[in-house]
Design an enzyme around this catalytic site. Structure first.
Site, PDB file in Angstrom:
ATOM      1  N   THR A  12     -14.925 -26.259  56.369  1.00  0.00           N
ATOM      2  CA  THR A  12     -15.352 -25.218  55.439  1.00  0.00           C
ATOM      3  C   THR A  12     -14.161 -24.624  54.702  1.00  0.00           C
ATOM      4  O   THR A  12     -14.196 -24.411  53.490  1.00  0.00           O
ATOM      5  CB  THR A  12     -16.108 -24.111  56.192  1.00  0.00           C
ATOM      6  OG1 THR A  12     -17.297 -24.660  56.772  1.00  0.00           O
ATOM      7  CG2 THR A  12     -16.486 -22.967  55.257  1.00  0.00           C
ATOM      8  N   GLY A  43     -20.648  -6.564  53.263  1.00  0.00           N
ATOM      9  CA  GLY A  43     -19.378  -6.052  52.759  1.00  0.00           C
ATOM     10  C   GLY A  43     -18.194  -6.455  53.603  1.00  0.00           C
ATOM     11  O   GLY A  43     -17.224  -5.699  53.729  1.00  0.00           O
ATOM     12  N   HIS A 100      17.169  -7.043  48.399  1.00  0.00           N
ATOM     13  CA  HIS A 100      16.804  -6.165  47.292  1.00  0.00           C
ATOM     14  C   HIS A 100      17.013  -6.906  45.972  1.00  0.00           C
ATOM     15  O   HIS A 100      17.990  -7.635  45.822  1.00  0.00           O
ATOM     16  CB  HIS A 100      17.695  -4.912  47.308  1.00  0.00           C
ATOM     17  CG  HIS A 100      17.491  -4.016  46.123  1.00  0.00           C
ATOM     18  ND1 HIS A 100      16.418  -3.165  46.021  1.00  0.00           N
ATOM     19  CD2 HIS A 100      18.229  -3.854  44.986  1.00  0.00           C
ATOM     20  CE1 HIS A 100      16.504  -2.500  44.877  1.00  0.00           C
ATOM     21  NE2 HIS A 100      17.598  -2.903  44.219  1.00  0.00           N
TER      22      HIS A 100
END
Length: 574
Positions: A158, A296, A553
């Site tokens: 699936t 939901g 960073h």
């Protein structure tokens, strides 16, 4: 000068290693940096390179032998160099140890065949070719087991054919359209974003091409690893026998990986309604004007986001008191607000009673209401698929419709294992794959168990949602005291560069040792970032160790760093 080669110690907890393969035999030349042999530890398999040029003068261990670390395994030297002293030294060390050469490992000796020495067609037969089944088959073959896999449809199950992969391919098309419409914000001119639309036929073609390529990749991996593939439905007729297409095959061990099927509510559905399950919706080439999604959970929310992004008016009806009930409350509230801003109506605590030709009828707080719609999606979850597995006849215990298993994924029959959705523990593709590896290593005699408390989950809307470990509510129920830390992505430079600084990261720790209890992310790249929290928890890391880890960073990963700062003391940049 001749050199003694020893079993290397590759990690603090490594006590022994298994020689998988010698790349050089005695009297063969080897160059510095050239692979000399391959070893396997409890954590990895790795090639060990020669540190000097020379000739392999002596081997003390054969392929398959397991030796404690630091024991001698070979000597490399010049062709005519006298190595008698080194040989004597090595033999003395080997004789003085408790080690005795073994040509087979415990993995090849155990478990004992259930019927006592009987010959079988295979060592392992896997029923089902989903992300649990095909991984289990490949792993079993890699561990030297004669392996077969049975699959009636395309490999990948699936997830690959009608779930994870095609769904995310559709969502990527939607996000690309959104990026084009925002092109002006990035300084891009010359694009008439107002006329940009999705050609759903081309979207479908792209999705199908991705699926075909990945399915072909799985087929290739099975061939590469020597797995025998049977096409058809496997029926388990005994503890060691599987029938495929009318023919019986026997195996010392069997792994059930039959997956799950779509659940449907026991309500009246008018055949005139345009009604879909997730499988049919994946083939959609025309967007409905309105859609009511029943359920939901993850599937319902992802499809709600997809349809709403294409201009469909979507309503979610959820039986529980909130959508995505597995989420931390703070994350859930933020996600609900995001979906509502997208134009999605959310009705919780409601029970659907009927689907008519043009509406959905539901009850909430004892009152009946009706929503007019042109389309309905049933997304109330999935149930274990037991076709071909007569658990009662075979004596395999079940638990609420799923096959009951222990931490090793073993059923109540010692040589039969059940992995993936069929055992109902964690219906996720990545869980199934890990269960496949766990089951194979267990049947090979290795100590391996699943830890379901550290399985990450992801919802692929934008921004993404990802989590691992406990929610704040769960943590408060178990620990007398906890600490939480949050960091908003609007304070992260890379999020602003990427054009999406909505959402936040929330972490939960136990303050005595700063143990990490949960990591929850609602933000860009959440599906990738959650791996850091998962790895830290698996390794029993602490908040202090995350804080002391330098994060590059500018990256969104810095937000995880900041969230842990917030939990322990204060965030630096907020």
């Amino acid at each position: 000068m001749a050199e003694m080669i020893i079993m290397p110690k590759l990690g603090f907890n490594m006590n022994e290693g298994k020689i998988i393969q010698w790349y050089k035999k005695e009297n063969e030349e080897v160059s510095k940096g050239e692979p000399l042999f391959e070893i396997e530890t409890d954590k990895t398999a790795i090639d060990i390179e020669a540190t000097h040029d020379g000739i392999v003068r002596k081997l003390f261990a054969a392929e398959g032998d397991i030796l404690p670390v630091t024991l001698p395994i070979a000597i490399i030297g010049k062709k005519d160099e006298n190595i008698d002293a080194l040989v004597a030294q090595a033999e003395s060390q080997l004789c003085g140890s408790a080690w005795a050469p073994e040509s087979v490992t415990a993995a090849e000796k155990e478990p004992a065949e259930p019927t006592g020495g009987q010959d079988y067609d295979f060592d392992v037969i896997v029923i089902g070719g989903g992300p649990g089944g095909y991984v289990a088959a490949i792993k079993a073959a890699q561990m030297g087991k004669k392996t077969a896999i049975i699959e009636k449809e395309a490999m990948g199950g699936t997830c690959l054919n009608a779930g994870c992969i095609p769904t995310k391919a559709l969502l990527k098309s939607v996000e690309t359209l959104k990026e084009i419409k925002k092109a002006g914000e990035y300084g891009i001119e010359g694009i008439d974003s107002s006329t940009a639309v999705l050609n759903l036929q081309k979207v479908q073609n792209r999705k199908n091409s991705i699926v075909r390529e990945l399915v072909g990749g799985v087929d290739g991996l099975l061939r590469k690893n020597g797995v025998t593939v049977f096409r058809g439905t496997g029926e388990l007729t005994g503890s060691n026998t599987v029938n495929v297409n009318g023919k019986n095959y026997t195996s010392a061990n069997i792994i059930i990986a039959t997956g799950s099927k779509v659940k449907k509510l026991p309500v009246k559905i008018d055949p005139k309604m345009n009604f879909s399950t997730s499988r049919e919706l994946l083939e959609l080439e025309e967007i409905p004007e309105t859609s009511v999604i029943i359920g939901g959970g993850v599937i319902g929310v992802e499809f709600a986001y997809y349809l709403a992004s294409l201009g469909c008016k979507v309503t979610i009806i959820e039986f529980l008191d909130s959508i995505l009930a597995m989420l931390d409350t703070d994350i859930c509230n933020a996600v609900s607000e995001k979906l509502i801003k997208l134009g999605i109506d959310i009705i919780t605590g409601a029970r659907v009673t009927e689907v008519t030709a043009d509406s959905v009828v539901y009850e909430k707080n004892g009152e009946s209401s009706e929503i007019m719609t042109s389309h309905v999606l049933m997304a109330v979850g999935r149930a274990p698929h037991l076709e071909g597995i007569d658990t009662e006849k075979l004596g395999i215990a079940t638990d609420r419709g799923a096959i009951a298993t222990d931490g090793c994924c073993r059923t109540t029959i010692q040589n039969i294992y059940a992995i993936g959705d069929v055992n109902g523990k964690s219906m996720l593709a990545h869980t199934a794959s890990m269960e496949g590896i766990t089951a194979v290593e267990s049947l090979c005699g290795h100590k391996r168990e699943m830890d379901y408390g550290k399985v990450p989950g992801v919802v692929f809307i934008k921004p993404e949602i990802a989590w691992v470990g406990m929610t704040e509510t769960e943590a408060k129920a178990k620990y007398p005291e906890i600490k939480t830390g949050t960091f908003p992505l609007m304070a992260n430079g890379k999020s602003k560069i990427e054009g999406d600084d909505s959402g936040f990261i929330k972490v939960i720790i136990e303050p005595s040792y700063n143990e990490i209890l949960g990591v929850h992310i609602f933000g860009i790249h959440a599906s990738d970032l959650i791996a850091e929290g998962t790895a830290a928890m698996v390794m029993e890391g602490t908040a202090d160790e995350i804080i002391n880890t330098i994060h590059p960073h500018p990256t969104i990963s810095e937000s995880i760093h900041e969230a842990f700062h917030s939990a322990v003391d204060k965030a630096i940049h907020f």
